[in-house]
Design an enzyme around this catalytic site. Structure first.
Site, short mmCIF file in Angstrom:
data_model
loop_
_atom_site.label_atom_id
_atom_site.label_comp_id
_atom_site.label_asym_id
_atom_site.label_seq_id
_atom_site.Cartn_x
_atom_site.Cartn_y
_atom_site.Cartn_z
N ILE A 117 0.85 -1.20 0.00
CA ILE A 117 0.00 0.00 0.00
C ILE A 117 0.88 1.25 0.00
CG2 ILE A 117 -1.71 1.33 1.31
CD1 ILE A 117 -2.94 -1.29 2.24
N ASP A 171 8.86 2.20 9.25
CA ASP A 171 8.70 0.77 9.00
C ASP A 171 9.62 0.03 9.96
OD1 ASP A 171 8.25 -1.87 7.75
OD2 ASP A 171 7.39 -0.71 6.11
N ARG A 226 -2.61 -11.54 9.07
CA ARG A 226 -2.91 -12.86 9.64
C ARG A 226 -2.07 -13.90 8.92
NH1 ARG A 226 -8.49 -15.76 11.10
NH2 ARG A 226 -9.45 -14.61 9.42
N GLN A 244 2.04 2.96 19.04
CA GLN A 244 1.94 4.10 18.10
C GLN A 244 1.01 5.18 18.64
OE1 GLN A 244 1.40 2.68 14.07
NE2 GLN A 244 3.35 1.58 14.11
N VAL A 252 -5.42 2.35 8.50
CA VAL A 252 -5.71 1.48 7.35
C VAL A 252 -5.46 0.02 7.73
CG1 VAL A 252 -5.02 0.92 4.97
CG2 VAL A 252 -5.12 3.31 5.72
N ASP A 272 -14.60 0.61 1.12
CA ASP A 272 -15.91 -0.03 1.06
C ASP A 272 -16.93 0.91 0.39
OD1 ASP A 272 -14.78 -2.11 2.76
OD2 ASP A 272 -14.79 -0.54 4.27
N HIS A 314 -15.03 -2.27 9.06
CA HIS A 314 -14.39 -2.65 7.80
C HIS A 314 -14.15 -4.16 7.85
CE1 HIS A 314 -11.92 -2.92 4.29
NE2 HIS A 314 -10.94 -3.42 5.00
P1 NAD Z 1 2.40 -5.29 3.37
O1 NAD Z 1 2.70 -6.53 4.12
O2 NAD Z 1 2.77 -5.19 1.93
O3 NAD Z 1 3.11 -4.06 4.10
C1 NAD Z 1 2.99 -3.85 5.48
C2 NAD Z 1 4.22 -3.06 5.90
O4 NAD Z 1 4.03 -2.73 7.27
C3 NAD Z 1 5.51 -3.87 5.79
O5 NAD Z 1 6.50 -3.08 5.15
C4 NAD Z 1 5.87 -4.14 7.25
O6 NAD Z 1 7.26 -4.21 7.47
C5 NAD Z 1 5.25 -2.92 7.93
N1 NAD Z 1 5.00 -3.06 9.36
C6 NAD Z 1 4.57 -4.14 10.05
N2 NAD Z 1 4.50 -3.87 11.36
C7 NAD Z 1 4.88 -2.58 11.51
C8 NAD Z 1 5.02 -1.73 12.62
N3 NAD Z 1 4.79 -2.15 13.85
N4 NAD Z 1 5.42 -0.46 12.40
C9 NAD Z 1 5.69 -0.02 11.16
N5 NAD Z 1 5.60 -0.79 10.06
C10 NAD Z 1 5.19 -2.05 10.23
O7 NAD Z 1 0.86 -5.02 3.60
P2 NAD Z 1 -0.11 -4.04 2.80
O8 NAD Z 1 -0.69 -4.79 1.65
O9 NAD Z 1 0.56 -2.74 2.54
O10 NAD Z 1 -1.30 -3.90 3.85
C11 NAD Z 1 -1.10 -3.26 5.08
C12 NAD Z 1 -2.34 -3.37 5.97
O11 NAD Z 1 -3.45 -2.72 5.39
C13 NAD Z 1 -2.80 -4.81 6.24
O12 NAD Z 1 -3.20 -4.89 7.60
C14 NAD Z 1 -4.01 -4.95 5.35
O13 NAD Z 1 -4.91 -5.95 5.81
C15 NAD Z 1 -4.60 -3.57 5.48
N6 NAD Z 1 -5.58 -3.17 4.47
C16 NAD Z 1 -6.64 -2.41 4.91
C17 NAD Z 1 -7.59 -1.97 4.00
C18 NAD Z 1 -8.76 -1.13 4.46
O14 NAD Z 1 -9.65 -0.85 3.64
N7 NAD Z 1 -8.85 -0.69 5.71
C19 NAD Z 1 -7.46 -2.30 2.65
C20 NAD Z 1 -6.37 -3.05 2.24
C21 NAD Z 1 -5.43 -3.48 3.17
C1 LMR Z 2 -9.63 -5.14 1.79
O1 LMR Z 2 -10.77 -4.85 2.11
O2 LMR Z 2 -9.28 -5.24 0.60
C2 LMR Z 2 -8.59 -5.35 2.86
O3 LMR Z 2 -9.10 -5.07 4.11
C3 LMR Z 2 -7.92 -6.66 2.76
C4 LMR Z 2 -8.73 -7.79 3.35
O4 LMR Z 2 -8.15 -8.58 4.12
O5 LMR Z 2 -9.91 -7.91 3.03
#
Ligand code: NAD
Ligand code: LMR
Length: 325
Positions: free
Chosen positions: A16, A42, A92, A112, A129, A159, A187
């Site tokens: 992301i 990170d 997970r 944080q 997020v 969403d 979410h």
């Molecule tokens: P990713 O694994 O590609 O990247 C996550 C990053 O976070 C990694 O670089 C990791 O090193 C870092 N990280 C982990 N713990 C950390 C900490 N304590 N402090 C700082 N950095 C830390 O994952 P992604 O695809 O970028 O997704 C990130 C999160 O967003 C996931 O939890 C995913 O489920 C969530 N997500 C939420 C939504 C939403 O609509 N709310 C949508 C998509 C993804």
């Molecule tokens: C999404 O909605 O795309 C993210 O929250 C990823 C997931 O685990 O559904």
């Protein structure tokens, strides 16, 4: 030239982050006249990858990028920030129960939240997020007692955008013409996407669709399970669309919505019977850097049933982390 705004992004080396940082630096989030300083956080093992991303940011020569820093220490990354996008979270993994995930992330968002409390600008706008986004935002808010709880929000905008696109496809109309749609709750697949009040060029969407079967059996499951469908198709969770939703969320909070409705996960003020402080998706409008819940909507029996389900789930998540707060 305006003074730069300090924006922190956590999980900045992740997928992301890669879809988000370049758009913030190009002015798509805070405006094409607003310089930004990126303060990137990170984990220690991701610092090399993060340096690579920063080299690419540098190579874009963005006129609005007034500086950037990298750190693995939240108290460094959050110093004086006015915007925080908390993406980094533990995903997970195999054999992990939902409660294990809640506990692992509770620790991250407690640390944080405390760091924000200590070093961030007193008006910092926080968007969570990282999943489970609502409960993580709740934990961060509870860990930052000196900051205004209103400044902690969770991302329901993905969403909301997914729901807009499904309604546009069903009606054959343009996304840009849809008004007054919202998503209530968590979410997660229990969210309740609601087009009862939506209009397209003045016409009521409910009348245009006129198909309650489609609402209950196609629309709600499609929007609710879209994240899983993307993981299934891509082998990775949504990233560009999630980054886009984060940009939309902060853009609208910062610059306003001109009276239009958007969905934000925010601490409830007790509206619609949602207990005060529960981090819940609501329809809001934004102006002057503040959001306001759209009040006075009638909640019919069908909607109340869905709202109760998503609220129950959030209350259970809250109970699951209560002992850690
Ligand atoms: P990713 O694994 O590609 O990247 C996550 C990053 O976070 C990694 O670089 C990791 O090193 C870092 N990280 C982990 N713990 C950390 C900490 N304590 N402090 C700082 N950095 C830390 O994952 P992604 O695809 O970028 O997704 C990130 C999160 O967003 C996931 O939890 C995913 O489920 C969530 N997500 C939420 C939504 C939403 O609509 N709310 C949508 C998509 C993804
Ligand atoms: C999404 O909605 O795309 C993210 O929250 C990823 C997931 O685990 O559904």
């Amino acid at each position: 030239m305006k003074a730069p705004v300090r924006v922190a992004v956590t999980g900045a080396a992740g997928q992301i982050g890669y879809a988000l940082l370049f758009r913030i630096a190009s002015g798509e989030m805070l405006g094409k006249d607003q310089p930004v300083i990126l303060q990137l956080l990170d984990l220690p093992q991701a610092q090399d990858a993060l340096k690579g991303v920063m080299m690419e940011l540098q190579d874009c020569a963005f006129p609005l990028l007034a500086g950037m820093t990298a750190s693995d220490d939240p108290e460094v990354a959050f110093k004086d920030i006015q915007v925080a996008i908390l993406v980094g979270a533990r995903p997970r993994s195999k054999g992990m129960e939902r409660s294990d995930l809640l506990a692992a992330n509770a620790e991250i968002f407690t640390v944080q939240g405390r760091a924000l409390n200590k070093v961030a600008d007193r008006n910092v706008k926080v968007l969570v997020v990282g999943n489970p986004a609502n409960t993580n935002a709740y934990i961060a808010m509870k860990s930052a007692p000196d900051l205004n709880p209103r400044n902690f929000t969770a991302m329901l905008r993905l969403d909301h955008n997914r729901a807009l696109s499904q309604v546009a496809e069903k009606t054959g109309k343009a996304v840009a013409d849809i008004r007054k749609l919202c998503v209530w709750g968590n979410h997660s697949p229990t969210m309740y996407a609601d087009y009862r009040y939506a209009t397209i060029n003045g016409e009521n969407v409910k009348d245009l669709i006129n198909d309650q079967e489609w609402n209950a059996n196609v629309f709600l499951p499609t929007v609710g399970k879209r994240g899983a469908a993307i993981i299934e198709a891509r082998g990775l969770s949504s990233a560009a669309s999630a980054a886009n939703a984060a940009i939309d969320h902060i853009h609208d909070w910062w610059l306003g919505t001109n009276g239009e409705w958007v969905t934000m996960g925010i601490p409830s003020d007790g509206s619609y019977g949602i207990p005060e402080g529960t981090m819940f998706g609501f329809p809001v409008t934004c102006a002057n850097g503040e959001y306001e819940i759209v009040k006075g909507l009638e909640i019919d029996e069908f909607s109340q049933k869905y709202i109760n389900i998503t609220l129950d789930e959030l209350e259970q998540e809250k109970a699951g982390v209560a002992h850690l707060l």
